[in-house]
Structure formats: structure tokens, C-alpha cells
Design an enzyme around this catalytic site. Structure first.
Site, PDB file in Angstrom:
ATOM      1  N   ILE A 245       0.856  -1.179   0.000  1.00  0.00           N
ATOM      2  CA  ILE A 245       0.000   0.000   0.000  1.00  0.00           C
ATOM      3  C   ILE A 245       0.893   1.231   0.000  1.00  0.00           C
ATOM      4  CG2 ILE A 245      -1.996  -1.093   1.093  1.00  0.00           C
ATOM      5  CD1 ILE A 245      -1.116  -0.043   3.763  1.00  0.00           C
ATOM      6  N   ASP A 246       0.341   2.352  -0.407  1.00  0.00           N
ATOM      7  CA  ASP A 246       1.131   3.576  -0.560  1.00  0.00           C
ATOM      8  C   ASP A 246       1.716   4.045   0.771  1.00  0.00           C
ATOM      9  OD1 ASP A 246       0.459   3.592  -3.240  1.00  0.00           O
ATOM     10  OD2 ASP A 246      -1.266   4.921  -2.944  1.00  0.00           O
ATOM     11  N   LYS A 247       2.755   4.832   0.681  1.00  0.00           N
ATOM     12  CA  LYS A 247       3.437   5.369   1.854  1.00  0.00           C
ATOM     13  C   LYS A 247       2.460   6.022   2.826  1.00  0.00           C
ATOM     14  CE  LYS A 247       6.619   9.083   3.193  1.00  0.00           C
ATOM     15  NZ  LYS A 247       7.517  10.165   2.692  1.00  0.00           N
TER      16      LYS A 247
END
Length: 442
Positions: A245-247
Site C-alpha cells: 500500500i502507498d506510503k
């Protein structure tokens, strides 16, 4: 310190095939299977003839480089090593190119095989969608310098890519060796056994090392906490990762502890038999209580840092489907539940913007400014306070379900909202309640 919580999940007996053979792992970081990474991660010096200070590395002309979305581990686009097809030739005029390997040793920094459905497309356009932060002019310069090969032969930037073409980028110095340093970073582990663990990732933590993020990542933390396991002792940039998942997205991730479990879990993501639910706060009031968004996602033509929904005839777009349901209507924002049928880079963020409802405070996709509401100064201050409370996109990976690789039991996990998400949600609830009491706007 590792914070370990008692897992809340259900187990359902389920038979699943024990298939260890899966497609390649994917992601948009340029790295090699030996752990090396292209200098400055994305071929900063393509087209140059000198090594701009690269360090470490070994001659590895057959290394595999991957540059696609980690959430789709079985994509048809195969990443391969240069030289697997010895008889591969490139038709066309080759007289304008000197023999690029005669006087100096060259090292492969990137390689990709065009898939079977690839339409004819200029190679500079083909590569610009697969290399982050690389302009078309930079790629053309690399072609002019003889750094771009098809079937082992240099080509011009006007060369038309065909199905099955083996495309590689070579430079006169080895890829940079990236060392994975174990770091004692606290992890919120909600479940763990000898095959896998489920982590509740905090917002702000990058999942794996990449350009500009060589430490402080989830992989650095896992390498420390699982240092006794073979998978986490080889320096693999993506050890144990099955999806990501994104930062600045918080929530649940499953991590494999061995190759067998990794293959079994990866197959489930490829076959879309996992279940993933996200909660997001989006701008505006959706017209329908629930719906499905379908749109092929690929690198934006106008902004290389963004993904976008591309026309159906654009070969660079990947099929993507997001199902959504409105949970709460909070004035000028909606709390929505999103269920992924596919897993593309930034999928929810791109799809919601595509239908006119960017995620609240999503800087990359235009949600970090007031898109709905009034011109009253009190409202503006209210929104700015919400932005300050949650300085990231309002997206949380709430639940995750999969079949256990050994027991074949179905496991379902759910996580609570992180503090910043919960605080902003309460502020919007309070705002709506205040409007109802006042009978209108301030």
C-alpha cells in the site's frame, strides 16, 4: 519493540490448490533479482558515457528488472533476462549504430519483454510509461547513445516495439548495490505464525526501499525482526512482500515468511481470491449509494508522477475495477467503503478522482484544497484544521482476507481507524451536526 495484538479474524475451512508457480513479483522500483538497483534507482544517467559516481555492484548482464504494480503478481508482461533468446534479431537499419560492446563492458540496468498483445508503439513512448521520472527526451538520448537494445541490438528511438521484443537498457557501469540494513522499527503486528504475519502499517512508512527511501521502510523493519529467517537474510528489496500500500496509506498487509507461503499468497492476489476493503474520505456527495468504477490505469501522459484512467485503446492501461459504497454523507465529504477487484498503483485514488471525487487531502491527485463547500472564512479554517490533523490522503486499508497457505483456513482481519483518520472523521461529523442545529451555514 514489536507491538503484538491479539488478532480478530475468522477461520473457515477451505480447500485451495497448492500452486507454487506464480508470475513475477511486480512494482515500480527498478531493481534486480540479485538485490542490485539502478544508479539513482531510475537510470539517472541514461545516455551518458561516464559513470557518475556509482558504487558497488557486480557485472550481472542477465539480471531481471521489474517495474510494475506489486498488487498484480501475475501480469502477462514478462520480465526476463537479456540473452534468453539467442537468435532474436531486430529488423531495420542498423548501419547508424556502432558496435557498443567492442571497447567497453556494458551492464544491464533494465529489461522487459513486450507482452503478446502489445501493439506497435515507438520504443521511446513504450519506455516512458515504464520508467519513473524519465522524460521522453532522456530516453531518446539514451537511444542515440546506443544504450537501448532490442534482442541484443541497439535501436533508434523511432523503433516500433512488437510482441515478444526483449528490450533492455545497458550502461557502462554496474547497477548500484543497495544494502538492506536491519532497523529496529516498532511494528504493529496483529497476527503472526510460522508461515506469515499481518502488519497494520502506519501512514508515512514506505513499504520497500527505493529512490529517496533507502531506510526506515517496512522491509528494513522486517529484516530486523525476522533476521533468523532465510527469506530475510539475503538482502532482497522486497523480502516477504506479497502486496503493498502507498506510503501515506495506513492499514493491513500480509507478509510471507518463506517461499512456499509467498507463492501461495501471491497466487491468491493474482486470482483475485483475496478480499480487501478500504475506507476513504472523499470530496463531494456521490450521486449513488453504491457503484462500480471500471477504467484502465496507466502512467499519466501529462504528469509522469501520476497514474490516470487511460482510453481503452491505449496499450499502456491496465484493467482496473473498484467497487464502492457510501457509508456516511457528511456535508461536503463522504465516507466510502472501497473493495478492490484488481490492484493497480494508486487505484482507489485514481478511480475516485476520475469520477470527480478525489480523496480528502490527497496532494498528488488534487484533494489537498477545498473542492466543495462555502466561501465562509470559518469553513475555510475548519478544512485547514482538518488538513493539519491528517496531512495525508484519507485512505485506510481496513480489512484483509485470504486463505492460509498451510491450514487452508480462510482468515479475515479488520483494523481500527488510525488516530488521525478518526479525528478528522469526528470533526466532519461535528460540523454536520452543528449545521443541523444552526439550520444552515455559519
Amino acid at each position: 519493540m514489536v507491538q503484538q495484538k491479539e488478532a480478530t479474524f475468522t477461520c473457515i475451512e477451505e480447500q485451495a490448490p497448492d500452486r507454487r508457480s506464480v508470475g513475477p513479483e511486480t512494482g515500480d522500483l527498478l531493481h534486480c533479482k540479485d538485490g542490485s538497483i539502478s544508479d539513482t534507482a531510475n537510470l539517472e544517467s541514461m545516455g551518458n558515457t561516464e559513470n557518475p559516481g556509482s558504487t558497488g555492484g557486480t557485472n550481472n548482464p542477465g539480471s531481471t528488472v521489474r517495474t510494475k504494480n506489486l498488487d498484480s503478481p501475475g501480469s502477462e508482461e514478462n520480465f526476463t533476462s537479456l540473452g534468453n533468446e539467442e537468435d532474436s534479431t531486430v529488423p531495420g537499419d542498423e548501419e547508424d549504430f556502432e558496435s557498443i560492446g567492442a571497447e567497453e563492458e556494458l551492464y544491464e540496468h533494465f529489461s522487459v519483454t513486450a507482452d503478446k498483445g502489445q501493439g506497435l508503439l515507438r520504443i521511446d513512448k513504450f519506455l516512458v510509461t515504464r520508467l519513473e521520472n524519465r522524460s521522453r527526451s532522456r530516453i531518446q538520448a539514451a537511444a542515440d547513445a546506443g544504450n537501448i537494445l532490442v534482442g541484443g541490438q541497439p535501436v533508434k528511438s523511432s523503433y516500433k516495439v512488437k510482441p515478444g521484443d526483449i528490450i533492455s537498457i545497458v550502461l557502462p557501469y554496474p547497477p548500484r548495490r543497495l544494502e538492506i540494513i536491519p532497523e529496529n522499527i516498532p511494528l504493529d503486528i496483529v497476527y503472526e505464525d510460522d508461515q506469515l504475519l499481518v502488519v497494520n502499517k502506519t501512514a508515512g512508512m514506505v513499504v520497500h526501499p527505493g529512490h529517496g527511501n533507502y531506510s526506515g521502510t517496512l522491509v528494513n523493519a522486517l529484516t530486523y525482526h525476522l533476521h533468523g529467517l532465510e527469506m530475510f537474510s539475503s538482502g532482497d528489496l522486497r523480502a516477504g512482500l506479497v502486496h503493498r500500500i502507498d506510503k501515506d496509506t495506513s492499514g493491513l498487509l500480509v507478509i510471507a515468511k518463506n517461499e512456499r507461503s509467498h507463492a501461495f499468497l501471491a497466487r491468491q492476489f493474482f486470482d483475485h481470491t483475496t478480499s480487501r476493503t478500504y475506507h476513504a474520505l472523499v470530496w463531494g456527495n456521490l450521486s449513488d449509494d453504491e457503484g462500480t468504477i471500471e477504467g484502465n490505469i496507466g502512467r499519466s501522459i501529462s504528469d509522469r508522477l501520476q497514474m490516470a484512467v487511460l482510453p481503452t485503446d491505449n496499450p499502456n492501461g491496465k484493467h482496473a475495477v473498484t467497487h464502492y459504497r457510501v457509508l456516511e454523507r457528511l456535508g461536503y465529504v463522504n465516507l466510502v467503503e472501497c473493495r478492490l477487484e484488481t490492484g493497480r498503483t494508486h487505484q482507489i485514488r485514481v478511480h475516485m478522482r476520475h469520477i470527480g471525487h478525489p480523496l480528502f487531502n490527497d496532494e498528488r491527485y488534487g484533494g489537498d484544497r477545498i473542492l466543495k463547500g462555502t466561501t465562509f472564512s470559518k469553513y475555510k479554517q475548519f478544512v485547514e484544521n482538518c488538513f493539519a490533523l491528517m496531512p495525508r490522503q484519507a485512505l485506510h486499508a481496513l480489512s484483509l482476507g485470504f486463505t492460509h497457505p498451510m491450514t487452508r483456513q480462510r482468515m479475515e482481519f479488520t483494523s481500527e481507524y488510525p488516530a488521525d483518520f478518526a479525528a478528522v472523521l469526528e470533526k466532519w461529523r461535528g460540523y454536520v451536526q452543528h449545521r443541523e442545529i444552526e439550520g444552515g451555514e455559519e
